[in-house]
Design an enzyme around this catalytic site. Sequence first.
Site, PDB file in Angstrom:
ATOM      1  N   PHE A   4      13.461  31.478  36.519  1.00 21.73           N
ATOM      2  CA  PHE A   4      13.197  32.143  35.239  1.00 21.73           C
ATOM      3  C   PHE A   4      14.052  33.381  35.048  1.00 21.73           C
ATOM      4  O   PHE A   4      14.637  33.901  36.005  1.00 21.73           O
ATOM      5  CB  PHE A   4      11.716  32.548  35.137  1.00 21.73           C
ATOM      6  CG  PHE A   4      11.284  33.559  36.162  1.00 21.73           C
ATOM      7  CD1 PHE A   4      11.577  34.907  36.012  1.00 21.73           C
ATOM      8  CD2 PHE A   4      10.576  33.168  37.302  1.00 21.73           C
ATOM      9  CE1 PHE A   4      11.205  35.839  36.957  1.00 21.73           C
ATOM     10  CE2 PHE A   4      10.193  34.107  38.263  1.00 21.73           C
ATOM     11  CZ  PHE A   4      10.511  35.446  38.085  1.00 21.73           C
ATOM     12  N   GLU A  11      12.872  36.987  33.157  1.00 19.28           N
ATOM     13  CA  GLU A  11      11.778  37.656  32.442  1.00 19.28           C
ATOM     14  C   GLU A  11      12.197  39.061  32.029  1.00 19.28           C
ATOM     15  O   GLU A  11      12.792  39.790  32.828  1.00 19.28           O
ATOM     16  CB  GLU A  11      10.532  37.779  33.343  1.00 19.28           C
ATOM     17  CG  GLU A  11       9.719  36.499  33.425  1.00 19.28           C
ATOM     18  CD  GLU A  11       8.355  36.682  34.113  1.00 19.28           C
ATOM     19  OE1 GLU A  11       7.677  35.676  34.316  1.00 19.28           O
ATOM     20  OE2 GLU A  11       7.968  37.834  34.430  1.00 19.28           O
ATOM     21  N   MET A  47       4.275  33.460  35.281  1.00 18.82           N
ATOM     22  CA  MET A  47       4.297  33.818  33.857  1.00 18.82           C
ATOM     23  C   MET A  47       2.953  34.438  33.488  1.00 18.82           C
ATOM     24  O   MET A  47       1.913  33.851  33.752  1.00 18.82           O
ATOM     25  CB  MET A  47       4.448  32.555  33.013  1.00 18.82           C
ATOM     26  CG  MET A  47       5.726  31.832  33.158  1.00 18.82           C
ATOM     27  SD  MET A  47       5.688  30.330  32.163  1.00 18.82           S
ATOM     28  CE  MET A  47       4.472  29.354  33.008  1.00 18.82           C
ATOM     29  N   HIS A  83       7.435  36.220  49.426  1.00 19.63           N
ATOM     30  CA  HIS A  83       8.498  36.042  48.420  1.00 19.63           C
ATOM     31  C   HIS A  83       7.981  35.840  47.012  1.00 19.63           C
ATOM     32  O   HIS A  83       8.753  35.782  46.060  1.00 19.63           O
ATOM     33  CB  HIS A  83       9.405  34.882  48.794  1.00 19.63           C
ATOM     34  CG  HIS A  83       8.932  33.520  48.361  1.00 19.63           C
ATOM     35  ND1 HIS A  83       7.681  33.040  48.648  1.00 19.63           N
ATOM     36  CD2 HIS A  83       9.553  32.548  47.651  1.00 19.63           C
ATOM     37  CE1 HIS A  83       7.563  31.826  48.141  1.00 19.63           C
ATOM     38  NE2 HIS A  83       8.663  31.508  47.534  1.00 19.63           N
TER      39      HIS A  83
END
Lengths: 466, 137
Positions: free
Chosen positions: A206, A208, A367, A389
């Site tokens: 992703f 963000e 998310m 992680h």
Amino acid sequence: MFNKSDLIKINDYLWEIPKSYRKNMLVPARIYISEKMLDEVVKDRSLNQLVNLTTLPGIVKYSLAMPDIHEGYGAPIGGVFATKLPDGIISPGSVGYDINCGVRLLKSKHTEKEIRPYLGKLIEEIFHTIPSGLGKGGKFKLNISEMNRVLGRGIKHLKEKGYATENDIKHCESEGCLKADPCFVSDLAKKRGRDQVGTLGSGNHFVEVQEVTEVYEEKSAEELGLRKGQVVILIHTGSRGLGHQVATDYIRLFMQSMNKYNISLPDRELAAIPFSTPEGKKYFLAMGAAANFAWSNRQVITYLIRNAWKKVLGIREESIDLVYDVAHNIAKVEEHEVDGEMIKLIVHRKGATRAFPNQPVLIPGTMGTASYVLVGTEKSKEAFYTVCHGAGRAMSRHEAKRKTSGREVLQQLTKKGIIVKSGSLSDLAEEAPLAYKNVDEVVEVVHQAGLAKKIVQLKPLAVIKG
Amino acid sequence: MAYQYKVLSHPADVRLEIIASCKESLFQGALEGMAYIIKPNASQRGILKKEQIEIHSLDINTLLVDFLNEVLAKSDIYNCIFNKVKIKKLTDNSIKGIIEGRSVKEFSKEIKAATYHQLNITQDKKGIWKVIILFDI
């Protein structure tokens, strides 16, 4: 499956599976986790996989698992171990197929209030500039000599081409360049990677746009240039098809070579041979090349984000600076203390992040949930200077899709004011926050265990899913 | 030539079960199952692509995974979904043939690799072949 009674509690956040648990264990296995989270972990095969790591020739001290541990193949995700140089093993399967999958944090000079009016346009621009999803090549097509330079020199080469700054190199783990030899990367791997620099890929990858929502340590946050309300950008991706092919090539080679070195393992996918062998050395240099490719990938994405930022906000691209870039699927030669002596080890981290004292550590959430910036501590030497992680998966993709739909996830995020861009609704469901462990609890474990300390919390304003 | 495949759940990745009447069908079923994971209901309107393959491996288990990984690499390079294999020769450690597929605009899912994890091809008393393959997603 494990019973909790098979584990010995060392303290509230550290548990041990003793060497006596299974005959072929060479060392104990340890897991950093809270009791509540352990109740869930024992339900899958991740601890069996952690125990399998203790059988690897040359392993020292213990195999380790971080609180985001979950079942993988060969080594568990969140698994860490170190073998002694020169004859300890190196294991491509214990690095994983996405070599140097990692996370990069960029900081802007602006606050959420300042950026909010431009956010929709900004995320649209980034979404169209950076190819996400699959089968979508990037704008940057590397010919063979360019590819070899990227593989050999990572972002140092990109700086010469104008895609990176000196500051980018300075704030990247290993300065974005491991010792590498492109000759040991197959033509097939190079072909797969030729149009993949500057692309996100799919799954849990992703970009963000986030806001700093909490500051836990003012001084450290200030040193990193982070403050409450500031807008930052988090990038998660790796070495794409090139890295997958390097791993595939060498796992296959190692399996064919193990007999020669009299190595037999509980799982083929752990395929491992001594580091000092010709095959071991070749893999290490090919892995380095794939790692350099991954750093270059995140660097070109940074370059594209800077351009998008400049285009939408009409301000200088230099206003986006790199905070740090970490690898979380990698094997590295490092010096650590074993039995009171500093020795060279090959540290394997699969779904785990290096956390040297005072080094920034980036832990992405899911998310709609928080991400964190931490810094490593001296105490983390007991874990080969390593922490978790991410949040770690809590349920399968199938189960996630049974429990929610992409549309529902989209609605929930929109309700929270988060802008979402994704090529696939199905992927949104698979990556729904409910499919992951609670990242706050995961981060709290490493914080409370003293492996790293929380510096700031970040929350998403806009998400681009690969 | 009869086979069936089923996509199974896994905490982080995807497993594929293939049951087949013969070894050749096992390879065809695995290929088709993998193509289904990458892009269910892929359009057949793309450009036809044929590629020769020849793979030598340690044994039948590793051969199946090495075959699938070779196909994955070609899928990535050509942006194609390969779902058919015309086998010219298949032994316990080698396969030679032609894979066929069609170009697509994009894939639905990225398979990083077929893995050797807990791989065990079996044949029961009735001659039915079975295997479960774990794919890294």
